[in-house]
Design a protein around this motif. Structure first.
Motif, PDB file in Angstrom:
ATOM      1  N   GLY A  30      35.308   5.262  -5.717  1.00 16.50           N
ATOM      2  CA  GLY A  30      34.750   5.707  -6.984  1.00 16.50           C
ATOM      3  C   GLY A  30      33.236   5.696  -7.020  1.00 16.50           C
ATOM      4  O   GLY A  30      32.644   6.222  -7.952  1.00 16.50           O
ATOM      5  N   GLU A  31      32.611   5.103  -5.996  1.00 10.91           N
ATOM      6  CA  GLU A  31      31.156   5.063  -5.943  1.00 10.91           C
ATOM      7  C   GLU A  31      30.628   6.063  -4.916  1.00 10.91           C
ATOM      8  O   GLU A  31      31.387   6.629  -4.124  1.00 10.91           O
ATOM      9  N   ASN A  32      29.304   6.261  -4.929  1.00 13.39           N
ATOM     10  CA  ASN A  32      28.687   7.196  -4.000  1.00 13.39           C
ATOM     11  C   ASN A  32      28.644   6.627  -2.586  1.00 13.39           C
ATOM     12  O   ASN A  32      28.512   5.416  -2.386  1.00 13.39           O
ATOM     13  N   LEU A  33      28.755   7.532  -1.641  1.00 11.46           N
ATOM     14  CA  LEU A  33      28.647   7.193  -0.228  1.00 11.46           C
ATOM     15  C   LEU A  33      27.410   7.913   0.318  1.00 11.46           C
ATOM     16  O   LEU A  33      27.477   9.068   0.722  1.00 11.46           O
ATOM     17  N   PRO A  34      26.249   7.265   0.296  1.00 11.96           N
ATOM     18  CA  PRO A  34      25.037   7.918   0.796  1.00 11.96           C
ATOM     19  C   PRO A  34      24.975   7.870   2.320  1.00 11.96           C
ATOM     20  O   PRO A  34      25.161   6.814   2.929  1.00 11.96           O
ATOM     21  N   VAL A  35      24.733   9.026   2.925  1.00 15.37           N
ATOM     22  CA  VAL A  35      24.645   9.102   4.380  1.00 15.37           C
ATOM     23  C   VAL A  35      23.444   9.966   4.771  1.00 15.37           C
ATOM     24  O   VAL A  35      22.954  10.778   3.979  1.00 15.37           O
ATOM     25  N   VAL A  36      22.998   9.756   5.986  1.00 22.58           N
ATOM     26  CA  VAL A  36      21.981  10.613   6.590  1.00 22.58           C
ATOM     27  C   VAL A  36      22.610  11.269   7.806  1.00 22.58           C
ATOM     28  O   VAL A  36      23.125  10.580   8.701  1.00 22.58           O
TER      29      VAL A  36
END
Length: 262
Positions: A30-36
């Motif tokens: 349910g939360e964001n998954l920040p990736v580069v």
């Protein structure tokens, strides 16, 4: 020389590479998954039509198997489920040894399995390169329970229950082709000596958390039966926790509910 480099690149030799770097080690459904996403050019210039990302997990299903006879048999086999897909529709050319990176925020679906026991969740990233083998990167994820489920787990643990086994099993009637089953055993507290085991299936959406329970007071176990009951619509023991509840309230609501069924 350029021709051979392009030919090799189409086979994946000296081609562009992709590497996805997670900004957080532990993820919450349910939360964001920040990736580069890092793209590194190879030995020749290449056209990148797209960058595709898939969130995948493993579950167990019974599938028909053939052994050269007429007998119909089924065996439990691991299957892959694609939980979510994302696409970066940005066509570009990556030069020789050129480095580019893309910051992306992906949303982890509510019912991404918690990575306890045999549960496996991973991220697959592909470069879409025309007429060439697509470079791929795979990253294993660590997923922890979302707050309401975490409150339930904490309450059960404080009541003397311990997780014995966790499996993702095939089930019908849900958005996904499986459910995640949590099997608890009482080792102390008020349920010790009263129950043999407790099986729980959780389903989370924007309205809250739905929980199905199966209690075993018999000498013979019920392990693995809960998903089958759900698929046939035979399981009636059900509890709903509002999204407005705090984790502590969610845990207490479950304990109160279980006390009523004891």
């Amino acid at each position: 020389m350029s021709f051979f480099r392009k030919s090799f690149a189409s086979l994946g030799i000296g081609a562009a590479k992709v590497d996805t770097v997670l900004k957080h080690d532990v993820l919450i459904p349910g939360e964001n998954l920040p990736v580069v996403i890092h793209v590194q050019g190879g030995a020749t210039e290449q056209q990148i039509d797209n960058i595709n990302v898939q969130l995948c997990c493993r579950y167990i299903d019974e599938v028909p198997v053939s052994r050269g006879d007429s007998e119909h048999r089924k065996e439990k086999r691991p299957q892959t489920c694609v939980l979510a897909t994302w696409s970066l529709p940005e066509s570009f050319v990556i030069g020789v040894n050129e480095a580019r990176e893309f910051d992306v925020n992906l949303e982890l679906p509510f019912n991404t399995p918690v990575t306890i026991g045999d549960a496996k969740v991973w991220l697959e990233t592909y470069l879409d390169i025309p007429l060439a083998r697509d470079p791929k990167d795979t990253d294993t994820l660590t997923v922890r329970p979302e707050p309401l489920m975490d409150g339930v787990f904490t309450a059960l643990e404080n009541a003397g229950l311990r997780i014995l086994q966790v499996e993702c099993e095939a089930a019908s009637g849900f958005d996904l082709p499986f459910v995640q089953e949590f099997e608890f055993v009482p080792v102390s507290g008020p349920y010790h000596g009263l129950w043999r085991e407790l099986e729980v299936v959780a389903y989370r959406d924007s309205d809250g958390l739905q929980l199905w329970f199966e209690l075993d007071r018999r000498l013979k176990g019920i392990s693995g039966m809960l998903s089958g009951f759900l698929g046939r619509g035979e399981l009636k023991r059900h509890c709903h926790i509002s999204a407005q509840c705090t984790p502590t309230e969610a845990g207490q609501q479950v304990l109160d509910y279980l006390d009523q069924t004891t």
